[in-house]
Write an enzyme that holds these catalytic residues in place. Sequence first.
Site, mmCIF file in Angstrom:
data_model
loop_
_atom_site.group_PDB
_atom_site.id
_atom_site.type_symbol
_atom_site.label_atom_id
_atom_site.label_comp_id
_atom_site.label_asym_id
_atom_site.label_seq_id
_atom_site.Cartn_x
_atom_site.Cartn_y
_atom_site.Cartn_z
ATOM 1 N N GLU A 323 35.341 35.899 40.291
ATOM 2 C CA GLU A 323 34.018 36.243 40.822
ATOM 3 C C GLU A 323 32.952 36.397 39.738
ATOM 4 O O GLU A 323 32.154 37.320 39.772
ATOM 5 C CB GLU A 323 34.123 37.521 41.665
ATOM 6 C CG GLU A 323 35.024 37.337 42.868
ATOM 7 C CD GLU A 323 35.205 38.600 43.674
ATOM 8 O OE1 GLU A 323 35.292 38.495 44.904
ATOM 9 O OE2 GLU A 323 35.257 39.690 43.072
HETATM 10 N N1 IFG Z 1 37.951 40.333 45.666
HETATM 11 C C1 IFG Z 1 37.845 40.854 44.302
HETATM 12 C C2 IFG Z 1 38.475 42.219 44.059
HETATM 13 C C3 IFG Z 1 38.363 43.160 45.250
HETATM 14 C C4 IFG Z 1 38.867 42.450 46.493
HETATM 15 C C5 IFG Z 1 38.940 43.407 47.676
HETATM 16 C C6 IFG Z 1 39.788 39.475 43.692
HETATM 17 C C7 IFG Z 1 40.498 38.668 42.641
HETATM 18 C C8 IFG Z 1 37.957 41.279 46.784
HETATM 19 N N2 IFG Z 1 38.525 39.896 43.399
HETATM 20 O O1 IFG Z 1 40.351 39.743 44.739
HETATM 21 O O2 IFG Z 1 37.821 42.818 42.933
HETATM 22 O O3 IFG Z 1 37.044 43.632 45.423
HETATM 23 O O4 IFG Z 1 39.677 42.846 48.731
#
Ligand code: IFG
Length: 499
Positions: A323
């Site tokens: 992200e």
């Molecule tokens: N995606 C984000 C996490 C977390 C997650 C919550 C990943 C690799 C959503 N990144 O999962 O930091 O916020 O479900």
Amino acid sequence: MRIVAALLALALPLTAAPAVPAAEAPAIALSSVVPAPLEVRQQGATFRLTDRTVIEAPRSARNVANRLAEALRPATGYRLPVVERARTNKISLRTDESPGYRLTVTKSAITIGARDNAGLFDGVQTLRQLLPPAIDAATPQRAAWVVAGGEIADRPRYAYRGAMLDLARHFHTPDEVKRYIDEISRFKINYLHLHLSDDQGWRVQIDSWPRLTAVGGAPGTGVDGTGGGFLTKADYRDLVRYAADRYVTIIPEIDMPGHVNAAQVAYPELTCDGVAPPPRTDTAVGYSSLCIGQETTYRFVEDVIRELAALTPGPYLHIGGDEAHATTEADYLAFQQRVLPLVAKYGKTPYGWNEIDQAPAAKDAVLQYWNQKPTFTPVHASKVVLSPANRAYLDMKYDPSTRLGLNWAGYIEVRTAYDWDPTTYVPERAVLGVEAPLWSETLRDLDDIEFMAFPRLAAIAEIGWSPRKDWESFRTRIHAYYPRWENRGVNFYRSPQVG
Ligand code: IFG
């Protein structure tokens, strides 16, 4: 024994229902273990644990013997001394050529054989499930401590069966993490990935950058400002040792170049304009980025990697990479090309979320696949740990009524967590294993961790360990496991799918 039991039954006042003679109590089927063992042959006489039973183990397996003794002594009230040599009425741990472990039960002895102590420990977890659930009570119980006769030859399908705990959004104390290690190791999970930094908090002491925890780990950090705290180096070393004594390897994650707001609040020089951003206690993602073109960034990254590698005996160091929406593609690539080799420089195998695969420097890295697309083709790396968010994310709600958790990847009931296979995503040769992440945006304490993790973590553990999967069999076995969680005060979710 039967005659004595019969006489006892006669001696009882006629009104009392005769106690079921202990010898008659049915032993638990060898096939009832979670994760499902590879080969099971149930045959021959039952073994009965008594107050004269001993644990036989060579000095090299003393740690496993101690784990076994501490598991059995409270509920039986037996001494169960650990000795190096015993003739009979023993639970014997021994090193042999068995891949995985081999557990053999006869009238006179239970024998667990394995090439190494991790294998012996896996055999001990199986043995614990072959004793009545009362064995998991914390105080002495009256029960028939019998184990069915026969043999289990077992070994894991994948080398890597992991759990992840997010300490950044909400800091969980070392004692809570130790309890989690106790419960995940019972399902032969052998890696615990700790998510130690993010926008809302920094959770591990770094000597060369002390404000990371002084500011990023202060009270009032974390989601809703309720997740403050951090691991000192002593705490971290203690967790590494505690996990290792249960054959769980700790993997630290420092997430970058995104998910860095807490670090930049502590050190404004880590931003491109030198201005500290406001601390964040919300749950948004993707808005922060290290300053890719600035040398300070790489001094920071190398200091963190060096100090964490020195604290971590395990082979992997996770550098996140997910992200990074506030980092341009070109900058992301440049960052990974400089940072991935630093992990190897300090003797660790680089590990990151699947986005890092766009960098050629990721060729020797392990990728953690967290997306939802049904197939994934690595470009540079060759090994993948599967954590598809719509199957393995334990912070997903079970269904719309679940108080805790999120639902961006959908709802995950127990069967959804069970009914998938790593080889639908990548070819078998690319699968290192599986991992179940538990993000802590909505968690506050151990009860919350346990409610979201169990029973779904057991489902993921079976995908990582067992060669064959059968939902009806798993459903029956995990339902039979429930009393064990009850006896240990684990706040598990009673899924309507399990019964
Ligand atoms: N995606 C984000 C996490 C977390 C997650 C919550 C990943 C690799 C959503 N990144 O999962 O930091 O916020 O479900």
